[in-house]
Design a protein around this motif. Structure first.
Motif, short mmCIF file in Angstrom:
data_model
loop_
_atom_site.label_atom_id
_atom_site.label_comp_id
_atom_site.label_asym_id
_atom_site.label_seq_id
_atom_site.Cartn_x
_atom_site.Cartn_y
_atom_site.Cartn_z
N THR A 31 0.85 -1.19 0.00
CA THR A 31 0.00 0.00 0.00
C THR A 31 0.88 1.24 0.00
OG1 THR A 31 -0.11 -0.07 2.43
CG2 THR A 31 -1.93 -1.11 1.19
N PRO A 32 0.35 2.36 -0.46
CA PRO A 32 -0.95 2.56 -1.11
C PRO A 32 -1.04 1.73 -2.39
CG PRO A 32 0.01 4.68 -0.50
CD PRO A 32 1.09 3.65 -0.36
N LEU A 33 -2.27 1.43 -2.76
CA LEU A 33 -2.52 0.61 -3.95
C LEU A 33 -3.75 1.14 -4.66
CD1 LEU A 33 -1.92 -1.98 -5.64
CD2 LEU A 33 -3.48 -3.19 -4.08
N TYR A 34 -3.59 1.45 -5.95
CA TYR A 34 -4.75 1.82 -6.76
C TYR A 34 -5.37 0.55 -7.35
CZ TYR A 34 -2.68 6.59 -7.13
OH TYR A 34 -2.14 7.83 -6.90
N LEU A 35 -6.67 0.37 -7.15
CA LEU A 35 -7.41 -0.73 -7.76
C LEU A 35 -8.43 -0.17 -8.75
CD1 LEU A 35 -8.21 -2.98 -4.65
CD2 LEU A 35 -6.34 -3.26 -6.30
N TYR A 36 -8.55 -0.80 -9.93
CA TYR A 36 -9.52 -0.36 -10.93
C TYR A 36 -10.50 -1.49 -11.24
CZ TYR A 36 -7.35 4.11 -12.04
OH TYR A 36 -6.88 5.40 -11.96
N ASP A 37 -11.77 -1.14 -11.17
CA ASP A 37 -12.87 -2.06 -11.45
C ASP A 37 -13.11 -2.04 -12.96
OD1 ASP A 37 -15.28 -3.41 -11.68
OD2 ASP A 37 -16.27 -2.31 -10.07
N VAL A 407 -0.55 -0.06 -9.57
CA VAL A 407 -1.93 -0.06 -10.07
C VAL A 407 -2.29 -1.48 -10.47
CG1 VAL A 407 -3.53 0.88 -11.77
CG2 VAL A 407 -1.60 2.29 -10.97
N VAL A 408 -3.44 -1.93 -10.01
CA VAL A 408 -3.93 -3.28 -10.32
C VAL A 408 -5.34 -3.19 -10.91
CG1 VAL A 408 -4.63 -5.50 -9.32
CG2 VAL A 408 -2.51 -4.40 -8.56
N PHE A 409 -5.56 -3.88 -12.02
CA PHE A 409 -6.89 -4.01 -12.61
C PHE A 409 -7.53 -5.30 -12.09
CE2 PHE A 409 -6.54 -1.49 -16.88
CZ PHE A 409 -6.29 -0.33 -16.16
N VAL A 410 -8.82 -5.25 -11.77
CA VAL A 410 -9.53 -6.45 -11.30
C VAL A 410 -10.84 -6.61 -12.08
CG1 VAL A 410 -8.54 -6.43 -8.98
CG2 VAL A 410 -10.60 -5.11 -9.42
N GLU A 411 -11.18 -7.87 -12.35
CA GLU A 411 -12.44 -8.18 -13.04
C GLU A 411 -12.71 -9.67 -12.94
OE1 GLU A 411 -14.64 -7.26 -17.31
OE2 GLU A 411 -12.50 -7.75 -17.31
N ASN A 412 -13.94 -10.01 -12.54
CA ASN A 412 -14.40 -11.40 -12.53
C ASN A 412 -13.45 -12.34 -11.77
OD1 ASN A 412 -16.65 -10.69 -14.12
ND2 ASN A 412 -15.48 -11.00 -16.02
N GLY A 413 -12.96 -11.87 -10.64
CA GLY A 413 -12.10 -12.69 -9.81
C GLY A 413 -10.66 -12.74 -10.25
N GLU A 414 -10.32 -12.02 -11.33
CA GLU A 414 -8.95 -12.00 -11.82
C GLU A 414 -8.32 -10.65 -11.50
OE1 GLU A 414 -7.46 -14.60 -13.18
OE2 GLU A 414 -9.28 -15.84 -13.14
N GLU A 415 -7.01 -10.68 -11.33
CA GLU A 415 -6.25 -9.46 -11.04
C GLU A 415 -5.09 -9.36 -12.01
OE1 GLU A 415 -3.11 -10.62 -7.66
OE2 GLU A 415 -5.14 -11.39 -7.30
N GLN A 416 -4.69 -8.14 -12.33
CA GLN A 416 -3.47 -7.96 -13.13
C GLN A 416 -2.78 -6.68 -12.70
OE1 GLN A 416 -3.74 -8.21 -17.43
NE2 GLN A 416 -1.76 -7.21 -17.68
N LEU A 417 -1.50 -6.82 -12.36
CA LEU A 417 -0.67 -5.66 -12.08
C LEU A 417 -0.39 -4.95 -13.40
CD1 LEU A 417 1.14 -4.11 -10.00
CD2 LEU A 417 2.99 -5.63 -10.72
#
Length: 440
Positions: A31-37, A407-417
């Motif tokens: 952290t800090p960590l940016y998450l994007y839906d 920054v991490v993208f998340v969608e449908n249970g998956e994550e990607q840095l």
């Protein structure tokens, strides 16, 4: 509690976004960590497009990339079939590295350099949004040098300013952007660009403000623009093929904010343009472009912080500090922006104290949130600040030599840095030590 997009209270009473546990992501990536839906971004993009498609209108929806720029973001925007608005050589370079189609890139800015314009023309960008007479002269030189015809829009200031629920009708001459309709600048600029064979004058651009919650400002601007188009038709035999109405569509940062659905803004714009077109017999409806930025990514972003020290001043204030602050979100310090927050690992616990969230920078003004009701917190807890997807990472800095977050993208249970956290080594990679005894 306003949860956005796919955000929900999940297992272990944690905040989950995109089918992932934000607490576990914070532990994994720091952290800090940016998450994007990602799902929320896709739904917004499709909502804007659908509004145009249902009306049968020619259009482009261009993502205003100043809100958040990265290779992965540009790839996502390209996958959704959107165009792209860039305002610097750096944003353009990032877009090209993402293999974004150059013909769908619009280049903005009030002080584009010769080098940036030459870069844009050599890359084959779709259009240049021309902002001033100096830029016209630069583009003439570069167009002639490269023997390239340049697609341009003229940026106009129509005399309408809109922010939140307020709109102001003004001469608006005092703006660093664009050609003013009221003082003759716009007419002079149009005459100038029409006379140069190296330009294809696609149309005009205007932007009336930001974080707008009503449609009236847009419809008033359209009325003023089309009144002027009638004069242009008579004086210059010119009518725009493209009318770019900018962006500024609001999002809900807090419960005080009441934005409209994206489709409502678009529908109101299209309806007003249709109404104004009654002045022009035999003319086809121009292609309509818009430039959402914040409304595509703002509430899709959440920043996760680790809670650290606390300071309670009896009868005055209870400070709770986090491991970020104005270096990853300068908006509260810059213009008193307001945010909501949750304790990501205690989502079902009721508020038990009123606290103020302080950043870690050596500035008394580094405050993220004043007076928010939260459960009792300790240094084992994580704070999630919502709606940080726009103008967070893009305005982040290394003040106090603090590293920019991942920054991490998340969608449908998956994550990607998609953006790595900076290291201490990154902070000094451009530093050059003094040569021995040079300044002694």
């Amino acid at each position: 509690m306003n949860l956005h997009g796919t955000a929900q209270i999940g297992q272990n009473h944690h905040l989950w976004i995109g089918g992932t546990d934000t607490v576990e992501l914070a532990k994994k990536y720091g952290t800090p960590l940016y998450l994007y839906d990602v799902s929320l971004i896709k739904n917004r993009a499709r909502g804007f497009k659908r509004a145009f498609q249902e009306k049968g209108v020619g259009f482009q929806v261009a993502y205003a990339s100043k809100a958040f720029s990265s290779i992965a973001m540009f790839q996502l925007i390209e996958q959704e079939g959107l165009s792209l608005d860039v305002v610097s050589g750096g944003e353009l370079f990032t877009a090209l590295q993402a293999e974004f189609p150059a013909e769908r890139i619009h280049f903005h800015g009030n002080n584009k350099s010769y080098e940036e314009l030459e870069f844009a023309l050599n890359a084959g960008v779709g259009c240049i949004v021309v902002d001033n007479f100096f830029e016209i002269s630069l583009l003439k030189m570069i167009s002639s040098k490269l023997d390239k015809k340049v697609n341009i829009l003229l940026r106009l200031t129509p005399g309408i300013e809109a922010h939140t629920h307020d709109y102001i009708i003004t001469g608006q001459e005092d703006s660093k952007f664009g050609f003013d309709l009221g003082n003759g600048q716009a007419d002079k600029a149009l005459e100038d660009v029409l006379a140069f064979e190296g330009f294809r004058v696609l149309g005009i651009h205007c932007h009336i403000g930001s974080q707008i919650f009503e449609t009236e400002g847009f419809t008033l601007a359209i009325e003023k623009l089309f009144s002027h188009f009638k004069k242009w038709e008579e004086s210059f035999k010119y009518f725009p093929e493209v009318v770019n109405l900018g962006g500024g569509f609001g999002i809900q940062y807090t419960s005080e904010d009441t934005p409209l659905a994206p489709e409502q803004y678009v529908t109101a714009m299209i309806d007003e343009v249709g109404k104004q077109m009654r002045r022009f017999e035999g003319r086809d409806l121009p292609e309509l472009w818009i430039e959402p930025g914040r409304s595509l990514v703002g509430d899709a972003g959440t920043t996760i912080y680790s809670i650290g020290s606390q300071k309670e001043i009896e009868g005055v204030r209870h400070y709770v500090s986090v491991d970020g602050g104005m270096t990853d979100n300068i908006r509260p310090a810059l213009y008193q922006a307001k945010y909501e927050a949750y304790v990501a690992n205690k989502m079902n616990e009721k508020p038990a104290q009123t606290v103020s969230i302080a950043g870690k920078c050596c500035e008394s003004g580094d405050m993220l949130i004043w007076d928010i009701d939260l459960p009792i917190v300790t240094d084992n807890d994580y704070l999630a600040v919502s709606c940080t997807g726009a103008y967070g990472y893009s305005m982040a800095s290394n003040y106090n030599r603090i590293q920019r977050p991942a920054v991490v993208f998340v969608e449908n249970g998956e994550e990607q840095l998609v953006v790595k956290r900076e290291t201490y080594e990154d902070l000094i990679k451009n530093d050059i030590p003094l040569k021995t005894n040079v300044f002694v």
